[in-house]
Design an enzyme around this catalytic site. Structure first.
Site, mmCIF file in Angstrom:
data_model
loop_
_atom_site.group_PDB
_atom_site.id
_atom_site.type_symbol
_atom_site.label_atom_id
_atom_site.label_comp_id
_atom_site.label_asym_id
_atom_site.label_seq_id
_atom_site.Cartn_x
_atom_site.Cartn_y
_atom_site.Cartn_z
ATOM 1 N N ALA A 60 9.584 -0.341 5.134
ATOM 2 C CA ALA A 60 9.586 0.334 4.046
ATOM 3 C C ALA A 60 9.019 1.223 3.786
ATOM 4 C CB ALA A 60 10.160 -0.044 2.793
ATOM 5 N N ASP A 77 -2.497 -1.431 10.032
ATOM 6 C CA ASP A 77 -2.539 -1.852 8.535
ATOM 7 C C ASP A 77 -3.521 -2.949 8.236
ATOM 8 O OD1 ASP A 77 -1.699 0.611 8.418
ATOM 9 O OD2 ASP A 77 0.125 0.311 8.061
ATOM 10 N N VAL A 93 11.354 -4.841 3.105
ATOM 11 C CA VAL A 93 10.842 -4.727 4.441
ATOM 12 C C VAL A 93 10.923 -3.866 5.203
ATOM 13 C CG1 VAL A 93 10.902 -6.268 6.353
ATOM 14 C CG2 VAL A 93 10.976 -7.024 4.375
ATOM 15 N N LYS A 105 0.717 -1.429 -0.356
ATOM 16 C CA LYS A 105 -0.190 -0.100 -0.738
ATOM 17 C C LYS A 105 0.735 1.436 0.181
ATOM 18 C CE LYS A 105 1.355 2.018 3.925
ATOM 19 N NZ LYS A 105 1.640 2.777 4.898
ATOM 20 N N GLY A 113 4.496 -4.058 4.151
ATOM 21 C CA GLY A 113 4.644 -5.690 3.143
ATOM 22 C C GLY A 113 4.453 -6.869 4.222
ATOM 23 N N GLY A 114 4.492 -6.741 5.883
ATOM 24 C CA GLY A 114 4.165 -7.884 6.723
ATOM 25 C C GLY A 114 2.698 -7.645 7.349
HETATM 26 P P1 ATP Z 1 4.729 -0.419 7.696
HETATM 27 O O1 ATP Z 1 3.506 0.768 6.496
HETATM 28 O O2 ATP Z 1 2.745 -1.375 7.933
HETATM 29 O O3 ATP Z 1 4.737 0.260 8.801
HETATM 30 P P2 ATP Z 1 6.313 -1.207 7.170
HETATM 31 O O4 ATP Z 1 6.177 -1.634 5.753
HETATM 32 O O5 ATP Z 1 7.396 -0.763 7.185
HETATM 33 O O6 ATP Z 1 5.046 -1.675 7.971
HETATM 34 P P3 ATP Z 1 7.022 -4.615 6.818
HETATM 35 O O7 ATP Z 1 7.665 -4.329 6.010
HETATM 36 O O8 ATP Z 1 5.965 -4.427 7.365
HETATM 37 O O9 ATP Z 1 7.254 -3.182 7.610
HETATM 38 O O10 ATP Z 1 8.253 -5.243 8.929
HETATM 39 C C1 ATP Z 1 8.388 -4.570 9.483
HETATM 40 C C2 ATP Z 1 8.757 -5.766 10.255
HETATM 41 O O11 ATP Z 1 7.932 -5.996 11.071
HETATM 42 C C3 ATP Z 1 10.216 -5.897 10.091
HETATM 43 O O12 ATP Z 1 11.030 -5.800 11.152
HETATM 44 C C4 ATP Z 1 10.376 -7.047 9.887
HETATM 45 O O13 ATP Z 1 11.279 -8.355 10.451
HETATM 46 C C5 ATP Z 1 8.934 -7.683 10.698
HETATM 47 N N1 ATP Z 1 8.543 -9.140 10.392
HETATM 48 C C6 ATP Z 1 6.750 -9.606 10.807
HETATM 49 N N2 ATP Z 1 6.576 -10.478 9.697
HETATM 50 C C7 ATP Z 1 6.742 -9.610 8.059
HETATM 51 C C8 ATP Z 1 6.694 -10.472 6.788
HETATM 52 N N3 ATP Z 1 5.315 -11.020 6.613
HETATM 53 N N4 ATP Z 1 7.205 -9.996 5.864
HETATM 54 C C9 ATP Z 1 8.596 -8.930 6.472
HETATM 55 N N5 ATP Z 1 8.251 -8.703 7.443
HETATM 56 C C10 ATP Z 1 8.376 -8.457 8.593
#
Ligand code: ATP
Length: 284
Positions: free
Chosen positions: A97, A136, A95, A10, A101-102
């Protein structure tokens, strides 16, 4: 039986922080939409009562720290499912980012397990479960374009934005969402992005008005702490992106681009100093 679910990233077209709540969460107002950069989650019944997760990505946890794993455990416990699942996560979304993604993996796991185990849960029930895993996750279950309020889990679906290209650039730094919110201080006189302005742009399907209405108050924190994010923003503007904003708490910056002919210049210019650059479409 094997089941596949797509878990798209997203972006936030708008992110405003209203106040810090007594429960520690921040009250937000966001407009979110999905882009065509996605993880892929494969699920298969296991002959024993166990959750197993593998992935080609070497840099994410594969145990109970993984959000897809947590989603499986939650749905199993809540609905007393004594069956096992084997997940394979094909990770494409960068990740930590700001692209959720999670959260999107967790949403894909909930949607997929509802099918694999024939639980018959409604979208609302899946969203409520998702809210227990992360702010999210409900949006990632619903998809499309939505206004998100509360801590991000109170959703109102809206029409899709005008179609365009989206260039994503993630500098090689990890930004903690909790850290950014922790450092954010709402102050009087702060300028807030306009939700009505963005909604009006979307209603009129005006690409230019959408670019003008982009806004994210968390940029004040992340751009200050990480000059490389500011540099990417400035570079995208110079290279000709029509609207540029940091997504979520960063560090990914996205540029909205109407003309395909501009893409090569923007992509090549960014790749000069940033390894992770993606050119995608909005998922409208
Ligand atoms: P948001 O935009 O919701 O804040 P994000 O994109 O910043 O999320 P994610 O990629 O979701 O962050 O990952 C954040 C943390 O979650 C990472 O440090 C990772 O180790 C952990 N994590 C747990 N499950 C996952 C997954 N399925 N994919 C990626 N990271 C994950």
């Amino acid at each position: 039986m094997k089941i596949y679910e797509k878990a798209p990233a997203k972006i936030n077209l708008l992110l405003d922080v209203i106040r810090k709540r007594d429960d520690g969460y921040h009250e937000v107002e966001m407009i979110m939409t999905m882009v065509d950069l996605a993880d892929r989650l494969e699920m298969e019944e296991l002959p024993r009562d166990q959750i197993v997760l593998t992935s080609q990505a070497g840099f994410i946890p594969l145990d109970e720290k993984n959000l897809a794993f947590q989603a499986a455990r939650l749905i199993k416990e809540r609905y007393s499912v004594s069956r096992g699942v084997y997940f394979h996560l094909d990770k494409r979304i960068p990740v930590a980012a700001g692209l959720a993604g999670g959260s999107s993996d967790a949403a894909a796991a909930l949607r997929g397990l509802n099918r694999l185990w024939q639980l018959g849960l409604t979208l609302e029930e899946l969203e409520a479960l998702g809210a227990e895993l992360g702010s999210d996750v409900p949006f990632c279950i619903r998809g499309g374009t939505a206004i998100a309020r509360g801590r991000g889990e109170v959703l109102e679906s809206i029409a899709p934005p005008p179609q365009c290209w989206v260039v994503l650039a993630k500098p090689p730094i990890n930004v903690s969402t909790a850290d950014v919110y922790g450092k954010f201080k709402a102050h009087e006189g702060q300028s807030h992005p306009s939700i009505p302005g963005m909604l009006d742009a979307i209603r009129r399907q005006s690409f230019q008005a959408m670019c003008d209405a982009l806004g994210n108050v968390l940029e004040t924190v992340t751009l200050h702490s990480y000059p490389e994010v500011r540099q990417i923003k400035e570079c995208m503007v110079k290279l000709g992106a029509d609207g540029v904003l940091m997504s979520g708490s960063g560090p990914t910056v996205f540029g909205l681009v109407a003309k395909e002919t501009k893409l090569a210049r923007i992509y090549n210019g960014l790749r000069g100093f940033c390894k992770e650059v993606y050119v995608v479409r909005m998922l409208t």
